[in-house]
Design a protein around this motif. Sequence first.
Motif, PDB file in Angstrom:
ATOM      1  N   ARG A  81       6.942 -21.444   7.109  1.00 29.59           N
ATOM      2  CA  ARG A  81       5.671 -20.750   7.352  1.00 29.59           C
ATOM      3  C   ARG A  81       5.463 -19.565   6.409  1.00 29.59           C
ATOM      4  NH1 ARG A  81       1.979 -21.157   8.417  1.00 29.59           N
ATOM      5  NH2 ARG A  81       1.355 -19.536   9.886  1.00 29.59           N
ATOM      6  N   PRO A  84       4.504 -19.268  -0.417  1.00 30.85           N
ATOM      7  CA  PRO A  84       5.337 -19.373  -1.616  1.00 30.85           C
ATOM      8  C   PRO A  84       5.315 -18.115  -2.477  1.00 30.85           C
ATOM      9  CG  PRO A  84       3.482 -20.915  -1.688  1.00 30.85           C
ATOM     10  CD  PRO A  84       3.481 -20.311  -0.347  1.00 30.85           C
ATOM     11  N   TRP A  90      11.133 -14.620   1.941  1.00 34.02           N
ATOM     12  CA  TRP A  90      11.714 -15.927   2.250  1.00 34.02           C
ATOM     13  C   TRP A  90      13.246 -15.849   2.155  1.00 34.02           C
ATOM     14  CZ3 TRP A  90      14.846 -19.408  -0.276  1.00 34.02           C
ATOM     15  CH2 TRP A  90      14.938 -20.679   0.308  1.00 34.02           C
ATOM     16  N   TRP A 170      21.145 -32.611  -3.593  1.00 35.38           N
ATOM     17  CA  TRP A 170      20.914 -31.838  -2.385  1.00 35.38           C
ATOM     18  C   TRP A 170      21.676 -32.456  -1.212  1.00 35.38           C
ATOM     19  CZ3 TRP A 170      15.222 -30.043  -1.247  1.00 35.38           C
ATOM     20  CH2 TRP A 170      15.259 -28.911  -0.427  1.00 35.38           C
TER      21      TRP A 170
ATOM     22  N   ALA B  79       9.037 -33.016   1.893  1.00 30.98           N
ATOM     23  CA  ALA B  79      10.269 -32.500   2.499  1.00 30.98           C
ATOM     24  C   ALA B  79      11.168 -31.849   1.455  1.00 30.98           C
ATOM     25  CB  ALA B  79      11.024 -33.624   3.210  1.00 30.98           C
ATOM     26  N   LEU B  80      10.948 -32.168   0.180  1.00 32.36           N
ATOM     27  CA  LEU B  80      11.745 -31.536  -0.884  1.00 32.36           C
ATOM     28  C   LEU B  80      11.218 -30.143  -1.219  1.00 32.36           C
ATOM     29  CD1 LEU B  80      12.301 -34.512  -3.385  1.00 32.36           C
ATOM     30  CD2 LEU B  80      13.912 -33.598  -1.725  1.00 32.36           C
ATOM     31  N   SER B  81      10.237 -29.678  -0.471  1.00 35.05           N
ATOM     32  CA  SER B  81       9.692 -28.351  -0.708  1.00 35.05           C
ATOM     33  C   SER B  81      10.814 -27.324  -0.746  1.00 35.05           C
ATOM     34  CB  SER B  81       8.716 -27.983   0.413  1.00 35.05           C
ATOM     35  OG  SER B  81       8.543 -26.579   0.456  1.00 35.05           O
ATOM     36  N   PRO B  82      10.901 -26.552  -1.846  1.00 33.75           N
ATOM     37  CA  PRO B  82      11.984 -25.570  -1.926  1.00 33.75           C
ATOM     38  C   PRO B  82      11.860 -24.491  -0.858  1.00 33.75           C
ATOM     39  CG  PRO B  82      10.445 -25.316  -3.770  1.00 33.75           C
ATOM     40  CD  PRO B  82      10.031 -26.543  -3.026  1.00 33.75           C
ATOM     41  N   LEU B  83      10.676 -24.313  -0.301  1.00 27.71           N
ATOM     42  CA  LEU B  83      10.505 -23.296   0.733  1.00 27.71           C
ATOM     43  C   LEU B  83      11.077 -23.749   2.059  1.00 27.71           C
ATOM     44  CD1 LEU B  83       6.928 -21.939   0.145  1.00 27.71           C
ATOM     45  CD2 LEU B  83       9.026 -20.628   0.087  1.00 27.71           C
ATOM     46  N   PRO B 143       5.738 -29.626   4.987  1.00 21.98           N
ATOM     47  CA  PRO B 143       7.096 -29.113   5.113  1.00 21.98           C
ATOM     48  C   PRO B 143       7.420 -28.547   6.491  1.00 21.98           C
ATOM     49  CG  PRO B 143       5.825 -27.877   3.482  1.00 21.98           C
ATOM     50  CD  PRO B 143       4.937 -28.952   3.979  1.00 21.98           C
ATOM     51  N   LEU B 196       0.645 -27.884  -2.243  1.00 19.39           N
ATOM     52  CA  LEU B 196       1.653 -27.081  -1.537  1.00 19.39           C
ATOM     53  C   LEU B 196       2.104 -25.829  -2.297  1.00 19.39           C
ATOM     54  CD1 LEU B 196       3.753 -29.928   0.102  1.00 19.39           C
ATOM     55  CD2 LEU B 196       2.187 -28.362   1.251  1.00 19.39           C
ATOM     56  N   PRO B 197       2.513 -25.948  -3.585  1.00 14.14           N
ATOM     57  CA  PRO B 197       2.955 -24.718  -4.252  1.00 14.14           C
ATOM     58  C   PRO B 197       1.821 -23.706  -4.457  1.00 14.14           C
ATOM     59  CG  PRO B 197       3.608 -26.671  -5.501  1.00 14.14           C
ATOM     60  CD  PRO B 197       2.676 -27.131  -4.434  1.00 14.14           C
ATOM     61  N   ASP B 199      -0.587 -23.456  -2.393  1.00 13.71           N
ATOM     62  CA  ASP B 199      -0.816 -22.924  -1.056  1.00 13.71           C
ATOM     63  C   ASP B 199      -2.276 -22.964  -0.579  1.00 13.71           C
ATOM     64  OD1 ASP B 199       0.449 -22.024   1.199  1.00 13.71           O
ATOM     65  OD2 ASP B 199       0.090 -19.923   0.780  1.00 13.71           O
ATOM     66  N   HIS B 236      -1.066 -21.131   4.238  1.00 16.00           N
ATOM     67  CA  HIS B 236      -0.120 -20.400   5.078  1.00 16.00           C
ATOM     68  C   HIS B 236      -0.806 -19.435   6.031  1.00 16.00           C
ATOM     69  CE1 HIS B 236       3.340 -22.002   2.913  1.00 16.00           C
ATOM     70  NE2 HIS B 236       3.997 -21.628   3.984  1.00 16.00           N
ATOM     71  N   TYR B 463       6.909 -30.142  -7.206  1.00 12.23           N
ATOM     72  CA  TYR B 463       7.311 -29.858  -8.583  1.00 12.23           C
ATOM     73  C   TYR B 463       6.383 -30.608  -9.523  1.00 12.23           C
ATOM     74  CZ  TYR B 463      11.746 -28.434  -6.400  1.00 12.23           C
ATOM     75  OH  TYR B 463      12.702 -27.842  -5.627  1.00 12.23           O
TER      76      TYR B 463
END
Lengths: 197, 466
Positions: A81, A84, A90, A170, B79-83, B143, B196-197, B199, B236, B463
Motif C-alpha cells: 500500500r 512507489p 517502504w 527470487w 506479483a513480481l512488483s518490487p514493492l 500486488p 503500477l510503477p 502509480d 495508492h 519493469y
Amino acid sequence: MGWPLAVSAGLMDKSPGALFRALWALSAGHLLATLLVLLPFAFLLVLAEWQRSIQFSASLLVIGFGVYRLIVRRHPRALARIPPTQLALWSFAVAIAHGAALMLVPIYLGLCQAFELDAGHEAADALMKASLAMAVLVSLVHVAAMIGAGGCLAWLVYRHLGLRFVSRSWFNLDAIWATSLILVGAVALAFNLASWR
Amino acid sequence: MTMRPDPTFHASPKLAMEAPAENFAYTLLLSPDFSKPDALAVIDAKPGSPTYSQIVHTVTMPNKGDEFHHFGWNACSSALSPLAGHAFIERRYLIIPGLRSSRIYIIDTKPDPTKAKIHKIIEPEEVFKKTGYSRPHTIHCGPDGIYVSTLGGGGNDGTNGPPGVFIMDCETFEVLGRWEIDRGPQTLHYDFWWNLPRDYMVTSEWALPPQFENGIVPEDLLSNKYGHRLHFWDLHARRNVQTIDLGANHQMALEVRPAHDPVREYGFVGVVVDTTNLEASIWTWWREGGKFHAEKTATIPPEPAPKEKLPPLLQGFGAVPPLVTDIDLSMDDRFLYVSCWGTGEMRQYDVSDPRQPKLAGSVHIGGIARRTPHPNGKAFAAGPQMVEVSRDGRRVYWTNSLYSTWDDQFYPDGVPGVEVMAKVGRNGGLELDKDYFVSFPDGYRAHQIRLEGGDCSTDSFCYPSV
C-alpha cells in the motif's frame, strides 16, 4: 504556553467548551514534547538497572517473533500500500515487518555487556555515551552489510545479468529468515543464562 | 505459498513474449435465456494436438442466471512488483463474476486445466454487504489483492449509490471492501487498468444496470446518457485526480488498454458509437507534464445497408454502425486489435506511433448486413467481439456474443457461440486460421477468453522491456 490560543478558540466558537478543548490539545502537545526529551534518559536508567532481565526478555521476544513468522506465513498486505515514490518509508516498513531491527536487539544488548561495570556505581552518563555509540555502530554495520549485498546484486542484474534474473533468483526465504530470528534469540538467551552467576 | 515465483510471472512484457505459447484457451459460456447454468469451457489450443480447437473440459456452475461476461486470474506478473516484495503465489485460480447475479466463482485450474473445478463460491450477499456494489465486471490481479470493477451500486436495480472497484484477498478470496477513498465526479463504471510503477489507474464508463440489463435503451442512447468519460486515479492514494469528458456524443467508452511497457505513459480506449454519425472511434490517452490528455486518433465509419437487412432497432438509420465493443493491445505495444461487432470486422492498427494509428490488417467475418462466413465455410453469427491476443502476438482469438439482451436486439436471428482465431504476420497482417473454429454446445453463447499462462489483457508489468 499557548493560553491565548485557548482564549481565541473560546471566543471564535462562542463556547467555553472550545476553550477547554483547546487547552486539552495544548496540554497533549506539551506533554509529548517533555516525554520525548525525558523518556530516553529514563530508558537508559532502566536499562542500567534491569539490564539482565531486559536482555532475557528481548531474547524471548525475538524467538517469539521468529516462531510467529514461521506459523503465520501471510505476507503483510500493508507493504504494497506504500506508493512507489516513498522508498525510504517502504524500506522502514519492511525492516519493521520482517523483524530486521528486532534481530539486532540481543546483539546490541550483548555488546553492551562489555561495558558492564557495577551498575550501581556506573554513572548514567558514561553508560549513556557508550550505549548510544554502540547502538549507532550496530545499526550502521547492519545497514552497510544489507546495502552492500543488495547493492551488488542490483548492479549485477542492472548491468550484466538482465531482468530474467529477477524472477529466477527470487527464493522464498521466509522460513529461513524466521528460523534465523529464533537462532539469534536462542544464542543471546544462552549467553545470558551462562553469565548468570 | 510457493518457494519460487510462478514461472508464468514475467518481469517485463518482452520476457512474457519469449515464454512458451498457450496450450489452452479458457472461454466463458453464458445461457442467454438463463435456462441453463453458465459454464467455463477449456479449449485445446495446442497446434498438432489430436483435440486441437475442441472443448476438452467444461466446468458447469451450480446456479442459473449468473450471466458470465469477463474474468481474470488470482495472480499475474504484477506479483513480481518490487514493492510487494512477495512473489510466492501461483497463477492458479480463475475469478469468474456473474454480471447479472453478482455471484463470484473461484475456479482451480491446477493440477491440470482439463481437471479444473470449483474451489469456492462467493455469494452475492457478501459482495453487497461488504462493498455496497453489485454487478462485478473486470478482474485485475494487483500486488495487494484482486481488484474487481462493478457496474452497479446498491439496491435491487444497482442505482443506490455509484458503482466502483472493490478488493479481494488473492489467497483466501475474501471480499475486503471498497477501493475508492475519493471518487470525484465518477458515477458510472466499466473497465479499469493501471500503470503500477507510475502509480495511476484509468477507469471507463458504460452504463448503470437499468440501461443494460434489459437491453440497450434507445432513448438513453440518443439523449447521450451512456458513459463518455475517462477517470484517472492516484492508485495508492485511491483518489480520482482527473476526469476527461470525451464529449457526450461519444457514447460508451469501454475497454482501456494502457501500454504494457510501464515506461510508456499512454494507452487506448474504444468508443462504441458517436450518436451524431454512428461512427466508432479509438482514442489515445497519455500523460504529459503531470496531466492526462485524450484525443480521438482513429474513426471507423458506418456502412449503409438496405432496411430489410437491418434489425428493427437500426431500420430508421439505414446503416450499420461498426460498434467497437472491444479492443486489445499486443504485448509489444505495436498492434491494437479492434472488434467491429456491428459491421463484422476485426481490425489491426499499427500503433507504434500511439497518436497516429495506421490500419495494418483486417478480416471480415459475420456482421449485421455482411454476414461473412468463416474461410472454412461455416456461418459466424453476430460479429467479432471479445478479443484476446497471445503473449507472443502471433495469434488473435475472438468470440461473438456481446451481452444476452443486446445480442437479441442487434442480431434477432440468434447468436450461437463460436470462437475463432487469426494468425498475425511478422510485420502485421491478419488471416483467419482455417483449422481453429470452436462451436459451443446448443443454447450457449461465448464471451471472454483467457489464455493459459497469461495474455494481453491480464498481466501488468513492473519493469520495462529492455
